[in-house]
Design a protein around this motif. Structure first.
Motif, PDB file in Angstrom:
ATOM      1  N   LEU A 201     -47.474   7.081  -7.575  1.00  0.00           N
ATOM      2  CA  LEU A 201     -47.440   5.809  -8.287  1.00  0.00           C
ATOM      3  C   LEU A 201     -46.364   4.883  -7.723  1.00  0.00           C
ATOM      4  N   ILE A 202     -45.184   5.452  -7.430  1.00  0.00           N
ATOM      5  CA  ILE A 202     -44.082   4.619  -6.926  1.00  0.00           C
ATOM      6  C   ILE A 202     -44.420   4.079  -5.534  1.00  0.00           C
ATOM      7  N   VAL A 203     -44.886   4.997  -4.656  1.00  0.00           N
ATOM      8  CA  VAL A 203     -45.264   4.563  -3.308  1.00  0.00           C
ATOM      9  C   VAL A 203     -46.395   3.541  -3.386  1.00  0.00           C
ATOM     10  N   GLY A 204     -47.353   3.826  -4.280  1.00  0.00           N
ATOM     11  CA  GLY A 204     -48.499   2.936  -4.428  1.00  0.00           C
ATOM     12  C   GLY A 204     -48.079   1.530  -4.838  1.00  0.00           C
ATOM     13  N   ARG A 205     -47.146   1.442  -5.779  1.00  0.00           N
ATOM     14  CA  ARG A 205     -46.681   0.125  -6.240  1.00  0.00           C
ATOM     15  C   ARG A 205     -46.027  -0.638  -5.094  1.00  0.00           C
ATOM     16  N   LYS A 206     -45.236   0.109  -4.308  1.00  0.00           N
ATOM     17  CA  LYS A 206     -44.562  -0.524  -3.160  1.00  0.00           C
ATOM     18  C   LYS A 206     -45.596  -0.984  -2.123  1.00  0.00           C
ATOM     19  N   LEU A 251     -55.233   8.071 -10.290  1.00  0.00           N
ATOM     20  CA  LEU A 251     -54.044   7.433  -9.726  1.00  0.00           C
ATOM     21  C   LEU A 251     -54.427   6.351  -8.718  1.00  0.00           C
ATOM     22  N   VAL A 252     -55.435   6.646  -7.872  1.00  0.00           N
ATOM     23  CA  VAL A 252     -55.879   5.628  -6.914  1.00  0.00           C
ATOM     24  C   VAL A 252     -56.327   4.383  -7.676  1.00  0.00           C
TER      25      VAL A 252
END
Lengths: 412, 164
Positions: A201-206, A251-252
């Motif tokens: 989630l954190i990587v995805g937001r970034k 999550l995706v």
């Protein structure tokens, strides 16, 4: 492999027939897909060229069903937004907490009381706690209840349940799929799956700006390929580290919901979700042998009764906490009692972890009963409320409460 | 009018309108483009009295009619244009108003109410922009005034009761 396409065609035709019957009877479609699947399968016969055993195509149908789960949860993630949850207000947070607390506890007690081992008890509690978002949303629209005062609370509780489901499945998949038997090993795998979710989630937001750039393609073909690649790679990778692939897909969805292409993705996904989702219910039905249901019958009926009571009570309390009338509050419990896709996903998790085979027929019967009974209860909620009101005197109590709140003497 | 907007996740958006006439109107804008209008009694929030389902194109047509785009309703009692806290209001002067036959100076409008009359539209004499104190208010004319909400409220009293 010569009849493969023909068998798949036959399966899809059967599913379509189930959908057609449900539309004619104006019923929720999910139980029909499952029933059609149960009616055919390994125990069924073969009529000339029409092989209803689906022997050749069984692995493929199962695979299509698996993809169906991915699409269902991917779409759930797309639709869901954290901002919306935060905005949804205090009363809904209170109501959702009440609902989960009562029904999850009852589910655990039921599993324990029925003599299931620990892991099976956790699975059973998951099966009985989570309502079917698909059925509830559809029933609300079909019965023209969207404008009612209790509808926000119902949808809020459903949203709350989705969050609970995501966290619960990720912990559960760490428990059930890792196969470790020591407490330390189990905790480690549960922590690993939660950690994986957080990192993703954190990587995805970034990565949202990067994703915006990648997805900014005019070709629909390329757009679809990028989305599907992301979905299958991440969901598939999740499975390798004992996080259920369904959670990977969710999550995706959550990450892509933050991009500016979210509506284009939704438009792309909906037909896939509908088609493969239908196959998912059918393939679940295929794995159920109707003759083996007898052993699970009493368990399922018991769970249905527990669910009905738990949902109704939670609905009354949640409604009262939001200041709704007893009548509107009774609609909450009678609406969110429908069960469907999520219960089956949890049951399949138990199957993947090699737990007791009883879980599958138990879940099948339970979902069938509540997928049919739930919408009926919602439809007849007025009469049910009248009946229960005669026994429990909700309105009288409510008036007394209001008077007490106003500082009046109830006798006056 | 009281307007409340809420999200219905997975279904669409919900607008609850409580009108001055005491009716409650609930408008649901579905994600698939359909609209549903529900009419509730103000004393019973549970059961809608009636409802209408519209497709997207129907809703657009009806919104144009309701918004007065292709049809100007005749009974415009007051029209408001708000500029922050300044409001321009149109007053239709009925023959029963006490201000009929008095001049703006006699009514002492600015001292009494704080509002400024910026135009007077008379069906017989036509428009008077920025009318002076000697202009007489006639029945059935339209009076346009500028002021804050409380000024407008006091002006309405002045027009009804004819000055202080």
């Amino acid at each position: 492999m010569d009849h493969l396409i023909f068998e798949i065609g036959l399966a899809v035709a059967l599913i379509a027939a189930g959908g057609f019957i449900s539309a004619k009877l104006r019923f929720s479609v999910i139980p029909f897909y499952i029933l059609i699947g149960m009616a055919v399968g390994p125990h069924a016969g073969q009529i000339w060229h029409l092989d209803f055993r689906f022997i050749e195509s069984a692995p493929l149908i199962e695979f299509m069903g698996r993809i169906g789960v991915l699409f269902l949860l991917f779409y759930l993630g797309l639709e869901f937004s954290v901002g919306r949850l935060i905005k949804s207000g205090k009363s809904i947070a209170v109501g959702g907490t009440i609902y989960i607390a009562i029904n999850f506890t009852l589910g655990l007690l039921f599993g324990w009381g029925a003599g299931f081992p620990l892991q099976e008890t956790l699975i059973v509690a998951g099966i009985t706690t989570i309502s079917s978002s698909a059925i509830v949303a559809k029933v609300l629209v079909d019965l023209k209840r969207t404008a009612n005062p209790e509808t926000e609370m119902i949808l809020g509780i459903i949203m709350f349940e989705d969050v609970f489901l995501a966290v619960y499945i990720s912990i559960l998949s760490g428990l059930v799929l890792s196969g470790s038997s020591t407490l330390g090993g189990v905790l480690l795998s549960a922590l690993l799956s939660l950690g994986f979710m957080l990192v993703l989630l954190i990587v995805g937001r970034k990565a949202v700006p990067l994703l915006n750039k990648w997805l900014n393609v005019s070709s629909n073909e390329l757009f679809a390929l990028i989305i599907f690649a992301l979905l299958f790679i991440i969901a598939g990778f999740s499975e390798t580290i004992h996080v259920a692939e369904a959670i990977g897909a969710l999550l995706v969805g959550l990450i892509l919901a933050e991009t500016e292409h979210v509506h284009r993705i939704e438009r792309l996904i909906i037909p896939f979700r509908d088609f493969f989702g239908a196959i998912f219910f059918f393939s679940f039905g295929l794995t159920i042998d109707p003759l083996a249901l007898g052993g699970a019958l009493w368990y399922s009926l018991g769970a249905v009764v527990v669910t009905l009571i738990g949902n109704f009570v939670a609905g009354m309390l949640a409604g009262r906490s939001a200041g709704l009338s007893p009548k509107a509050s009774s609609n909450i419990g009678l609406t969110i009692v429908s069960r469907g896709e999520f219960s089956i996903i949890v049951a399949n998790l138990g199957k993947a972890g090699g737990l007791l085979p009883l879980i599958q027929p138990f879940a099948a019967l339970y979902v069938l009963i509540l997928a049919i009974l739930g919408p009926l209860l919602t439809k007849e909620s007025k009469h049910i409320y009248k009946l229960l009101n005669r026994i429990f005197k909700f309105e009288k109590r409510n008036r007394t409460d209001e008077k007490a709140a106003l500082g009046d003497d109830p006798a006056g | 009018m009281n307007l409340k907007e809420t999200d219905l996740p997975g279904i669409g958006k919900k607008f609850v309108v409580t009108t001055r006439s005491g009716d409650k109107l609930v408008i649901i804008v579905h994600d698939d483009g359909r609209r549903e209008l529900y009419h509730f009694k103000h004393d019973d929030e549970e059961e809608s009295i009636s409802m209408v389902t519209l497709d997207d194109d129907e809703a657009r047509h009806i919104s144009a009619i309701v918004g007065g785009i292709n049809y100007k309703p005749k009974a415009l009692e007051t029209i408001e244009v708000a500029l922050d806290d300044l409001i321009i209001e149109w007053y239709r002067i009925e023959s029963g108003f006490k201000c009929v036959g008095l001049s703006i100076g006699e009514l002492n409008v600015r001292q009494q109410s704080g509002a400024t009359i910026i135009a007077l539209i008379d069906p017989t004499h036509g428009k008077t922009i920025n009318p002076g104190p000697d202009v007489v208010i006639t029945a059935n004319s339209m009076l346009v005034a500028l002021g804050e909400r409380q000024h407008q409220k006091r002006l309405r009293q002045v027009l009804l009761n004819g000055g202080g």
